[in-house]
Design an enzyme around this catalytic site. Structure first.
Site, PDB file in Angstrom:
ATOM      1  N   TYR A 147      51.950  40.397  38.800  1.00  0.00           N
ATOM      2  CA  TYR A 147      51.946  38.988  38.508  1.00  0.00           C
ATOM      3  C   TYR A 147      51.875  38.050  39.692  1.00  0.00           C
ATOM      4  O   TYR A 147      51.042  37.078  39.713  1.00  0.00           O
ATOM      5  CB  TYR A 147      53.284  38.716  37.532  1.00  0.00           C
ATOM      6  CG  TYR A 147      53.137  37.395  37.237  1.00  0.00           C
ATOM      7  CD1 TYR A 147      52.355  36.853  35.864  1.00  0.00           C
ATOM      8  CD2 TYR A 147      54.071  36.356  37.803  1.00  0.00           C
ATOM      9  CE1 TYR A 147      52.334  35.600  35.718  1.00  0.00           C
ATOM     10  CE2 TYR A 147      53.846  35.054  37.309  1.00  0.00           C
ATOM     11  CZ  TYR A 147      53.374  34.615  36.221  1.00  0.00           C
ATOM     12  OH  TYR A 147      53.136  33.411  35.813  1.00  0.00           O
ATOM     13  N   GLU A 154      44.960  33.485  41.365  1.00  0.00           N
ATOM     14  CA  GLU A 154      44.085  32.588  40.743  1.00  0.00           C
ATOM     15  C   GLU A 154      44.292  31.026  41.170  1.00  0.00           C
ATOM     16  O   GLU A 154      43.193  30.481  41.320  1.00  0.00           O
ATOM     17  CB  GLU A 154      44.816  32.662  39.161  1.00  0.00           C
ATOM     18  CG  GLU A 154      44.662  33.718  38.572  1.00  0.00           C
ATOM     19  CD  GLU A 154      45.519  34.042  37.273  1.00  0.00           C
ATOM     20  OE1 GLU A 154      46.015  32.742  36.595  1.00  0.00           O
ATOM     21  OE2 GLU A 154      45.618  35.056  36.710  1.00  0.00           O
TER      22      GLU A 154
END
Length: 177
Positions: A147, A154
């Site tokens: 994560y 991102e």
């Protein structure tokens, strides 16, 4: 009749999960192979089509949630899929200048490992009615590493794209004042 519909649901979800699993496995294989042979600059060009297909297939998960094929709420499914589609199509595909950045490699590897675990977990649950405990552990533990690397990649790629977005004025709306 309910038993037949339940069987159809299980067959459909099995085929869906294993098909997308194969897509993500291909993405991971191509990414690792390309990094080793050619460097991170060529990862996107190697994974572009399977990445786009695997990521876009996730739109079906919104449908699955809406019609009750799965228990996942639309409120949780929609933002995750929308953010990944945004990265896939509105950043990486729309701005080729971002495609050679090293963050593409960490993004693709983080996403693909996450999804390989996820889709194999759900695929086995549909086929066997359960998933092995080691896969359950992976499903709920690997996010501790994947994560942060995924979200950092991102956000980093969006940041990298900002000057190109500004320069091209793609997806920009000019205000009259």
């Amino acid at each position: 009749m309910a038993g037949f519909l339940s069987l159809l649901r299980r067959i459909y979800l099995s085929v869906y999960n294993w098909t997308v699993f194969v897509g993500w496995f291909q993405v991971l294989y191509l990414a690792v192979k390309t990094v080793r042979e050619s460097g991170h600059q060529h990862v996107y060009s190697a994974v572009e089509r399977p990445l786009q297909l695997a990521q876009t297939a996730a739109i079906l998960e919104i449908f699955h949630s809406l019609v009750g094929l799965v228990r996942s709420p639309v409120s949780a499914t929609l933002p995750q899929i929308a953010s990944r589609l945004y990265l896939t199509w509105f950043i990486l595909w729309s701005f080729p200048q971002t495609q050679t950045h090293i963050l593409v490699t960490s993004l693709v590897i983080s996403w693909s490992i996450t999804e390989i675990i996820r889709y194999s977990f759900f695929g086995l649950k549909e086929v066997l009615g359960f998933a092995p405990s080691w896969l359950l552990w992976l499903r709920y533990s690997t996010f501790l590493l994947l994560y942060p690397t995924g979200i950092t990649s991102e956000v980093g790629l969006i940041y990298v794209a900002l000057p190109f977005i500004k320069e091209s004025e793609k997806y920009c709306i000019r205000m009259p004042n």
